[in-house]
Design an enzyme around this catalytic site. Sequence first.
Site, PDB file in Angstrom:
ATOM      1  N   SER A 269       0.824  -1.215   0.000  1.00  0.00           N
ATOM      2  CA  SER A 269       0.000   0.000   0.000  1.00  0.00           C
ATOM      3  C   SER A 269       0.861   1.270   0.000  1.00  0.00           C
ATOM      4  O   SER A 269       0.468   2.287  -0.584  1.00  0.00           O
ATOM      5  CB  SER A 269      -0.982  -0.001   1.174  1.00  0.00           C
ATOM      6  OG  SER A 269      -0.314   0.170   2.397  1.00  0.00           O
ATOM      7  N   ASN A 270       2.029   1.222   0.620  1.00  0.00           N
ATOM      8  CA  ASN A 270       2.916   2.396   0.553  1.00  0.00           C
ATOM      9  C   ASN A 270       3.464   2.578  -0.858  1.00  0.00           C
ATOM     10  O   ASN A 270       3.576   3.709  -1.346  1.00  0.00           O
ATOM     11  CB  ASN A 270       4.054   2.270   1.572  1.00  0.00           C
ATOM     12  CG  ASN A 270       3.628   2.710   2.953  1.00  0.00           C
ATOM     13  OD1 ASN A 270       3.448   3.906   3.196  1.00  0.00           O
ATOM     14  ND2 ASN A 270       3.426   1.765   3.860  1.00  0.00           N
TER      15      ASN A 270
ATOM     16  N   LEU B 221      18.509  -6.073   5.214  1.00  0.00           N
ATOM     17  CA  LEU B 221      19.503  -5.905   4.156  1.00  0.00           C
ATOM     18  C   LEU B 221      20.909  -5.978   4.738  1.00  0.00           C
ATOM     19  O   LEU B 221      21.178  -5.418   5.805  1.00  0.00           O
ATOM     20  CB  LEU B 221      19.297  -4.553   3.469  1.00  0.00           C
ATOM     21  CG  LEU B 221      17.982  -4.425   2.698  1.00  0.00           C
ATOM     22  CD1 LEU B 221      17.726  -2.977   2.321  1.00  0.00           C
ATOM     23  CD2 LEU B 221      18.022  -5.309   1.445  1.00  0.00           C
TER      24      LEU B 221
ATOM     25  N   HIS C 224       8.791   3.190   8.728  1.00  0.00           N
ATOM     26  CA  HIS C 224       8.627   2.312   9.892  1.00  0.00           C
ATOM     27  C   HIS C 224       7.385   2.765  10.663  1.00  0.00           C
ATOM     28  O   HIS C 224       7.208   3.960  10.902  1.00  0.00           O
ATOM     29  CB  HIS C 224       9.872   2.391  10.775  1.00  0.00           C
ATOM     30  CG  HIS C 224       9.798   1.479  11.954  1.00  0.00           C
ATOM     31  ND1 HIS C 224      10.034   0.119  11.845  1.00  0.00           N
ATOM     32  CD2 HIS C 224       9.486   1.700  13.247  1.00  0.00           C
ATOM     33  CE1 HIS C 224       9.865  -0.445  13.030  1.00  0.00           C
ATOM     34  NE2 HIS C 224       9.538   0.495  13.903  1.00  0.00           N
TER      35      HIS C 224
HETATM   36  C1  GRF Z   1       3.932  -0.636   6.743  1.00  0.00           C
HETATM   37  O1  GRF Z   1       3.259  -0.505   7.963  1.00  0.00           O
HETATM   38  C2  GRF Z   1       5.334  -0.137   6.861  1.00  0.00           C
HETATM   39  O2  GRF Z   1       5.490   0.908   7.772  1.00  0.00           O
HETATM   40  C3  GRF Z   1       6.074  -1.340   7.355  1.00  0.00           C
HETATM   41  O3  GRF Z   1       5.473  -2.433   6.707  1.00  0.00           O
HETATM   42  C4  GRF Z   1       4.131  -2.095   6.358  1.00  0.00           C
HETATM   43  C5  GRF Z   1       4.021  -2.304   4.889  1.00  0.00           C
HETATM   44  O4  GRF Z   1       2.716  -2.106   4.417  1.00  0.00           O
HETATM   45  N1  GRF Z   1       7.491  -1.206   7.111  1.00  0.00           N
HETATM   46  P1  GRF Z   1       2.455  -1.983   2.863  1.00  0.00           P
HETATM   47  O5  GRF Z   1       3.028  -3.260   2.222  1.00  0.00           O
HETATM   48  O6  GRF Z   1       3.136  -0.761   2.349  1.00  0.00           O
HETATM   49  O7  GRF Z   1       0.972  -1.937   2.716  1.00  0.00           O
END
Ligand code: GRF
Length: 220
Positions: free
Chosen positions: A13-14, A94, A110
Amino acid sequence: MKRIVILISGRGSNMEALLRAERAGELPGAQIVAVLANTPEAKGLSIAAAAGIATQVVDHRAYSERSAFDAALLAAVQAHAPDLVVLAGFMRILPETFVQCFAGRLLNIHPSLLPAFPGLHTHRRALEEGVRIHGCTVHFVTPALDRGPIVIQAAVPVQDDDDEDRLAARVLAEEHRIYPLAVRWFVEGHVLADGNVALRAKKPSQTREAHPAALIVPTP
Ligand code: GRF
């Protein structure tokens, strides 16, 4: 054009928020050139493919040695000649070689207000600790896990009736807001890593100014 490679492991989703920002013209001078995942099950892969972005899987289970996976991932990312590598829910740690290779051009998001709650299960731990303010952080990646220079944070007040899912959802909405902003700042040359802090430079070569880390507190 600054070339951006995004690394994911799951939902994406990000990554999607970044794709949306790019399409909306909110990442001027940047192009998301590829999305890589360490597992073919990463749901975000199909979202990226549907958006016409090149996708690639470097499946960690296909390598018996950790070092072979690390080398394959590094080579796969390098093949896209990225100016910026964006970790968006990438769930493999990593190695230092990777982090050094992209030092100063490797961002992570994060789901906590770092340095509080590094690692996993941040929302559960925030609720267990009874913090009243939780949130999310975009930071440069350094070899120390979840400890790199902070670029931007968003605060999310904890509500009395919150459970892990409700809190996570409100934090995620903020993640989608601040990650594109952080990437934009980077692409425009307004933010760079310097030791433990992220600094703002009007132009990359000019005198550095104040700490750009912003704490965004949403209005209730
Ligand atoms: C998010 O909460 C991000 O902060 C963490 O992992 C999650 C990933 O969510 N590192 P998405 O795959 O971006 O929906």
